[in-house]
Design a protein around this motif. Structure first.
Motif, PDB file in Angstrom:
ATOM      1  N   GLN A 168       0.756  -1.205  -0.016  1.00 33.10           N
ATOM      2  CA  GLN A 168      -0.110  -0.140  -0.150  1.00 33.10           C
ATOM      3  C   GLN A 168       0.741   1.307  -0.002  1.00 33.10           C
ATOM      4  OE1 GLN A 168       0.089  -2.449   2.310  1.00 33.10           O
ATOM      5  NE2 GLN A 168      -0.411  -1.629   4.298  1.00 33.10           N
ATOM      6  N   PHE A 169       2.250   1.242   0.491  1.00 34.04           N
ATOM      7  CA  PHE A 169       2.964   2.275   0.329  1.00 34.04           C
ATOM      8  C   PHE A 169       3.846   2.654  -0.811  1.00 34.04           C
ATOM      9  CE2 PHE A 169       2.020   1.112   4.821  1.00 34.04           C
ATOM     10  CZ  PHE A 169       1.521   2.584   5.314  1.00 34.04           C
ATOM     11  N   VAL A 170       3.910   1.473  -1.792  1.00 30.76           N
ATOM     12  CA  VAL A 170       4.765   1.352  -2.774  1.00 30.76           C
ATOM     13  C   VAL A 170       3.732   1.625  -4.126  1.00 30.76           C
ATOM     14  CG1 VAL A 170       6.224  -0.067  -4.278  1.00 30.76           C
ATOM     15  CG2 VAL A 170       6.347  -0.090  -1.879  1.00 30.76           C
ATOM     16  N   ARG A 171       2.677   0.651  -4.342  1.00 28.98           N
ATOM     17  CA  ARG A 171       1.799   1.198  -5.486  1.00 28.98           C
ATOM     18  C   ARG A 171       1.639   2.479  -5.661  1.00 28.98           C
ATOM     19  NH1 ARG A 171       0.661  -3.826  -8.599  1.00 28.98           N
ATOM     20  NH2 ARG A 171      -1.542  -3.616  -8.373  1.00 28.98           N
ATOM     21  N   ARG A 172       1.144   2.780  -6.698  1.00 28.03           N
ATOM     22  CA  ARG A 172       1.054   4.273  -7.046  1.00 28.03           C
ATOM     23  C   ARG A 172      -0.259   4.303  -7.713  1.00 28.03           C
ATOM     24  NH1 ARG A 172       5.514   8.064  -6.817  1.00 28.03           N
ATOM     25  NH2 ARG A 172       7.280   6.988  -6.564  1.00 28.03           N
ATOM     26  N   ALA A 173      -1.145   5.584  -8.172  1.00 30.04           N
ATOM     27  CA  ALA A 173      -2.113   5.467  -8.478  1.00 30.04           C
ATOM     28  C   ALA A 173      -2.170   5.007 -10.153  1.00 30.04           C
ATOM     29  CB  ALA A 173      -2.795   6.942  -8.725  1.00 30.04           C
ATOM     30  N   ARG A 174      -0.907   5.111 -10.725  1.00 30.33           N
ATOM     31  CA  ARG A 174      -0.930   4.698 -12.138  1.00 30.33           C
ATOM     32  C   ARG A 174      -1.043   3.119 -12.313  1.00 30.33           C
ATOM     33  NH1 ARG A 174       4.488   6.972 -11.352  1.00 30.33           N
ATOM     34  NH2 ARG A 174       5.946   5.643 -11.062  1.00 30.33           N
ATOM     35  N   ASP A 175      -0.526   2.524 -11.320  1.00 27.50           N
ATOM     36  CA  ASP A 175      -0.481   1.181 -11.344  1.00 27.50           C
ATOM     37  C   ASP A 175      -1.843   0.556 -10.996  1.00 27.50           C
ATOM     38  OD1 ASP A 175       2.213   0.968 -11.156  1.00 27.50           O
ATOM     39  OD2 ASP A 175       2.231   1.401  -9.036  1.00 27.50           O
ATOM     40  N   LEU A 176      -2.749   1.424 -10.606  1.00 25.39           N
ATOM     41  CA  LEU A 176      -4.175   0.723 -10.140  1.00 25.39           C
ATOM     42  C   LEU A 176      -5.606   1.214 -11.002  1.00 25.39           C
ATOM     43  CD1 LEU A 176      -3.511   1.547  -6.283  1.00 25.39           C
ATOM     44  CD2 LEU A 176      -3.597  -0.776  -7.436  1.00 25.39           C
ATOM     45  N   MET A 177      -5.143   2.524 -11.618  1.00 27.24           N
ATOM     46  CA  MET A 177      -6.131   3.043 -12.235  1.00 27.24           C
ATOM     47  C   MET A 177      -6.696   2.597 -13.690  1.00 27.24           C
ATOM     48  SD  MET A 177      -3.866   6.015 -14.278  1.00 27.24           S
ATOM     49  CE  MET A 177      -2.833   5.855 -15.621  1.00 27.24           C
ATOM     50  N   SER A 178      -8.040   2.788 -14.063  1.00 28.73           N
ATOM     51  CA  SER A 178      -8.545   2.209 -15.310  1.00 28.73           C
ATOM     52  C   SER A 178      -7.869   3.237 -16.446  1.00 28.73           C
ATOM     53  CB  SER A 178      -9.948   2.131 -15.287  1.00 28.73           C
ATOM     54  OG  SER A 178     -10.350   1.257 -14.389  1.00 28.73           O
ATOM     55  N   SER A 179      -7.284   2.671 -17.444  1.00 29.15           N
ATOM     56  CA  SER A 179      -6.812   3.673 -18.588  1.00 29.15           C
ATOM     57  C   SER A 179      -7.041   3.157 -19.814  1.00 29.15           C
ATOM     58  CB  SER A 179      -5.600   3.843 -18.137  1.00 29.15           C
ATOM     59  OG  SER A 179      -4.974   5.071 -19.155  1.00 29.15           O
ATOM     60  N   PRO A 180      -7.550   4.037 -20.962  1.00 20.64           N
ATOM     61  CA  PRO A 180      -7.753   5.342 -20.700  1.00 20.64           C
ATOM     62  C   PRO A 180      -9.254   5.520 -20.233  1.00 20.64           C
ATOM     63  CG  PRO A 180      -8.370   4.644 -22.942  1.00 20.64           C
ATOM     64  CD  PRO A 180      -7.652   3.248 -22.083  1.00 20.64           C
ATOM     65  N   ALA A 181      -9.278   6.685 -19.501  1.00 24.94           N
ATOM     66  CA  ALA A 181     -10.705   7.091 -18.797  1.00 24.94           C
ATOM     67  C   ALA A 181     -11.549   7.444 -20.099  1.00 24.94           C
ATOM     68  CB  ALA A 181     -10.575   8.463 -18.085  1.00 24.94           C
ATOM     69  N   ILE A 182     -12.640   7.007 -19.849  1.00 26.34           N
ATOM     70  CA  ILE A 182     -13.839   7.122 -20.916  1.00 26.34           C
ATOM     71  C   ILE A 182     -14.258   8.580 -20.819  1.00 26.34           C
ATOM     72  CG2 ILE A 182     -15.925   6.522 -21.748  1.00 26.34           C
ATOM     73  CD1 ILE A 182     -13.593   4.373 -21.667  1.00 26.34           C
ATOM     74  N   THR A 183     -14.102   9.335 -21.905  1.00 25.95           N
ATOM     75  CA  THR A 183     -14.439  10.898 -21.779  1.00 25.95           C
ATOM     76  C   THR A 183     -15.669  11.143 -22.848  1.00 25.95           C
ATOM     77  OG1 THR A 183     -13.056  11.380 -23.501  1.00 25.95           O
ATOM     78  CG2 THR A 183     -12.267  11.364 -21.231  1.00 25.95           C
ATOM     79  N   ILE A 184     -16.402  12.188 -22.505  1.00 24.38           N
ATOM     80  CA  ILE A 184     -17.582  12.588 -23.367  1.00 24.38           C
ATOM     81  C   ILE A 184     -17.525  14.266 -23.246  1.00 24.38           C
ATOM     82  CG2 ILE A 184     -19.410  12.775 -21.393  1.00 24.38           C
ATOM     83  CD1 ILE A 184     -21.050  10.967 -23.478  1.00 24.38           C
ATOM     84  N   HIS A 185     -18.062  14.660 -24.562  1.00 30.56           N
ATOM     85  CA  HIS A 185     -17.819  16.180 -24.764  1.00 30.56           C
ATOM     86  C   HIS A 185     -18.988  16.939 -23.644  1.00 30.56           C
ATOM     87  CE1 HIS A 185     -18.350  20.041 -26.565  1.00 30.56           C
ATOM     88  NE2 HIS A 185     -16.908  20.108 -26.940  1.00 30.56           N
ATOM     89  N   LYS A 186     -18.854  18.138 -23.293  1.00 31.16           N
ATOM     90  CA  LYS A 186     -19.616  18.706 -22.478  1.00 31.16           C
ATOM     91  C   LYS A 186     -20.913  19.016 -22.977  1.00 31.16           C
ATOM     92  CE  LYS A 186     -17.752  23.408 -23.616  1.00 31.16           C
ATOM     93  NZ  LYS A 186     -17.448  24.558 -23.277  1.00 31.16           N
ATOM     94  N   ASP A 187     -21.024  19.020 -24.319  1.00 31.53           N
ATOM     95  CA  ASP A 187     -22.373  19.231 -25.132  1.00 31.53           C
ATOM     96  C   ASP A 187     -23.169  17.784 -25.543  1.00 31.53           C
ATOM     97  OD1 ASP A 187     -22.094  21.969 -25.120  1.00 31.53           O
ATOM     98  OD2 ASP A 187     -20.851  22.030 -26.956  1.00 31.53           O
ATOM     99  N   ALA A 188     -22.583  16.888 -24.886  1.00 30.74           N
ATOM    100  CA  ALA A 188     -23.335  15.610 -25.350  1.00 30.74           C
ATOM    101  C   ALA A 188     -24.493  15.443 -24.759  1.00 30.74           C
ATOM    102  CB  ALA A 188     -22.467  14.286 -24.776  1.00 30.74           C
ATOM    103  N   SER A 189     -25.736  14.697 -25.064  1.00 26.57           N
ATOM    104  CA  SER A 189     -26.771  14.475 -24.784  1.00 26.57           C
ATOM    105  C   SER A 189     -27.006  13.534 -23.515  1.00 26.57           C
ATOM    106  CB  SER A 189     -27.846  14.274 -25.851  1.00 26.57           C
ATOM    107  OG  SER A 189     -27.611  13.039 -26.189  1.00 26.57           O
ATOM    108  N   VAL A 190     -27.998  13.499 -22.867  1.00 25.01           N
ATOM    109  CA  VAL A 190     -28.135  12.343 -21.555  1.00 25.01           C
ATOM    110  C   VAL A 190     -28.132  11.200 -22.421  1.00 25.01           C
ATOM    111  CG1 VAL A 190     -30.045  11.664 -20.013  1.00 25.01           C
ATOM    112  CG2 VAL A 190     -29.388  14.114 -20.205  1.00 25.01           C
TER     113      VAL A 190
END
Length: 641
Positions: A168-190
């Protein structure tokens, strides 16, 4: 409870597969046996004390499930979100197929946010198990739970093999994250947002603008609350429903630091960034499924400590250090982790000192201030609590009255900080390099005059003060004031080249030993033949050379590794030579830590001297190479005189 909230909760219960196929009369009779409860954040529930406790359904909110281990400590099993149920381990017992497994264990739930929960007793479960649809639902849920248990167990076994207790003191966020993050444009519809979540099987999306810059976050909960529950009929876009106040984490943040953000701010989705760019996402549930909450204990110990229990923090950090050394984590990595913990402790002590003055009627700081560490703490080399080395800077007061008030307040604060750090285990500095001494506190103008005095009168004492001062690192206070202070120091040192010259001459007077001759012939006297002082012969010369070269290249207030990187960037050091220096630095630190930690465990006095009879031949050769590299760095500096 409001009538609308009551109806919403009633509907959630009615739609549960446990009750969905029942008639209204049956449902009313069954629900009368259940108990709807409201819990506040941080409330603890001792559940499953008997088999009759049945199942526990989270209708709204979330909770953590802990089990007591052999040491009497609570270990996190899982996190329950809205709509999730715990208690399936009792099903075999209800079917009279097995003993109740939790009879041997103490289970505890801790509420993470205000929650509504439904306790469904064993009597109800037994009545509903005759329904095939209910049995299929429970079978499906148990199969999913079993899969999660095996996945979590496999992950923990893997991590234990790889890192031991230090994971827990050695692992970093980059080792644990889901990548790439799924993105959507601010004007996307619901509709686009919902479809994206369904297609990707995710519970959140990151919202970006035209420049691909992160501007918001949308979760399933946002869709429910801001679209469905709101009843709005007008077309909505991502920018209308997204959460704009974002907490992000650097990809280089450690596992325990990421957990700290989740707990501190109560978020469940955390964007991961590199500089200002989005590179991934972490979810609270996924992070916790990889490891128990034990890594949070040291952070909690620091953050909740009062003046009275500050002494226990040192032992908590020493426990972490012991695990890192035992797991043979690299020295540089170990020190980086321990330094971050000590930084938290030091900041906490300053914060407590400010609060203490306010409680005693001295009010808040009259002007902005910044607090700095010097010495091994500032350089990130403090693996065990040593003596204090720090100073205070405050903004220039506007008038005479504010000046008098500021001088009085910061004299008191300087003493209060020293007292709190002493309580935490930091001995008072024998050289009195602490802000309870007038020379180590003052306004911006005071510090400018002080540096001018040191430069004009380059005595041995002032040069020694300069060496110690130049290791400073900003740790607490106002960043804007720190920027002004660093700018002042840089400008002052530019006009103090003579002072730097005399500092460099000191290095000429104390050359690092070379090894062209026999190793032992370099040292005179019986005791000296058997000893080498890792601090005196290696670390001090290395730091002094880097400090002076850094000042010449306008780099100040940074750790040694960052100084080396900066000097390479400024073309002062070649990349190859820099690699040699980094290696030498790690060898010196490793030797110091290993030796000192062993002495600490044996209860012996701490020292920086290494006895050659206690080390192996290959270690002597490594020390020889290390000292030769430091000598080369010293020669590089002297060549610039």
């Amino acid at each position: 409870m409001l009538e609308s909230e009551h109806r919403a909760l009633y509907k959630r219960i009615r739609d549960q597969p446990l009750f969905k196929a029942t008639s209204n009369d049956e449902f009313t009779a069954l629900i009368a046996e259940c108990e709807l409860r409201y819990y506040q954040k941080s409330e603890k529930i001792f559940f499953f004390t008997t088999a009759d406790d049945g199942l526990f359904l989270i209708l709204e909110g979330s909770a953590e499930v802990f089990i007591e281990n052999k040491k009497g400590l609570s270990v996190l099993l899982e996190v329950l979100q809205e709509g999730e149920i715990i208690g399936f381990s009792n099903i075999a017992h209800y079917l009279e197929k097995a003993d109740r497994p939790l009879d041997k264990h103490r289970l505890e739930l801790e509420i993470m946010e205000d929650s509504y929960c439904l306790q469904i007793p064993a009597s109800v479960i037994k009545k509903r198990l005759v329904d095939n649809s209910v049995r299929e639902f429970i079978l499906r849920k148990m199969a999913i739970r079993l899969g999660n248990v095996y996945a979590s167990l496999g992950e923990q076994v893997k991590l234990a093999d790889e890192w031991g207790e230090s994971e827990q003191f050695v692992r970093r966020a980059r080792d644990l994250m889901s990548s790439p993050a799924i993105t959507i444009h601010k004007d996307a519809s619901v509709e686009e947002i919902a479809n994206s979540m369904i297609e990707q099987s995710i519970s959140s999306v990151m919202v970006v603008d035209d420049a691909k810059k992160l501007v918001g976050l949308i979760t399933e909960k946002d869709l429910v609350q801001r679209v469905i529950a709101s009843g709005r009929t007008s077309p909505l876009k991502a920018r209308d429903i997204m959460t704009k106040k974002l907490f992000t984490v650097s990809q280089d943040a450690y596992y325990y630091e990421v957990l700290s953000i989740f707990y501190k701010y109560g978020v469940k989705h955390l964007p991961v960034v590199k500089d200002d760019s989005l590179v991934g996402v972490l979810t609270f549930h996924n992070l916790l499924s990889k490891r128990d909450r034990g890594s949070m204990s040291v952070l909690n110990t620091i953050e909740i400590s009062s003046y009275e229990n500050l002494p226990i923090v040192k032992e908590a950090i020493y426990d972490v250090l012991s695990n890192l050394i035992q797991d043979e984590i690299s020295t540089i990595h170990t020190l980086e982790i321990i330094t971050r913990l000590y930084d938290r402790l030091a900041r906490h002590c300053v914060k407590l000192a400010v609060q203490s003055l306010e409680m005693h009627g001295e009010g808040l700081p009259p002007v902005p201030f910044s607090w700095y560490q010097m010495g091994s703490g500032a350089r990130g080399e403090q693996f065990m609590v040593t003596d204090q080395d720090h100073f205070l800077v405050y903004a220039d007061p506007k008038d005479k009255h504010e000046r008098e008030r500021s001088d009085k307040y910061f004299a008191l604060l300087g003493e209060e900080i020293v007292i709190h750090l002493e309580k935490a285990g930091y001995a008072r500095c024998a050289g009195k390099m602490m802000p309870n001494e007038a020379i180590w506190r003052g306004s911006l103008s005071d510090w400018q005059k002080r540096l001018q005095t040191w430069a004009i009168k380059a005595t041995d004492e002032h040069i020694l003060l300069g060496y110690n001062f130049l290791s400073f690192r900003f740790l607490y206070g106002e960043s804007a004031l720190n920027d002004r202070f660093k700018g002042m120091v840089q400008n002052q040192l530019k006009s103090s080249q003579t002072f730097l010259y005399y500092m460099a001459l000191k290095e000429k007077d104390h050359p690092v030993p070379r090894f062209n001759e026999s190793f032992f012939s370099l040292f005179r006297g019986k005791e000296q033949r058997e000893m080498i002082d890792i601090k005196l012969h290696a670390l001090f010369p290395l730091h002094h050379c880097l400090q002076i070269l850094g000042v010449l290249r306008n780099i100040i207030g940074d750790k040694p590794m960052n100084l080396i990187d900066g000097l390479v960037e400024k073309k002062e050091l070649s990349a190859e030579f820099a690699d040699d220096i980094r290696h030498a630095y790690e060898v010196a630190l490793s030797a110091r830590i290993q030796m000192s930690w062993k002495k600490h465990l044996r209860g012996e006095t701490y020292t920086t001297k290494i006895k050659f009879s206690s080390i192996r031949r290959w270690q002597r050769a490594e020390l020889k190479t290390m000292l030769n590299i430091v000598h080369s760095l010293q020669s590089h500096l002297l060549a610039k005189l």
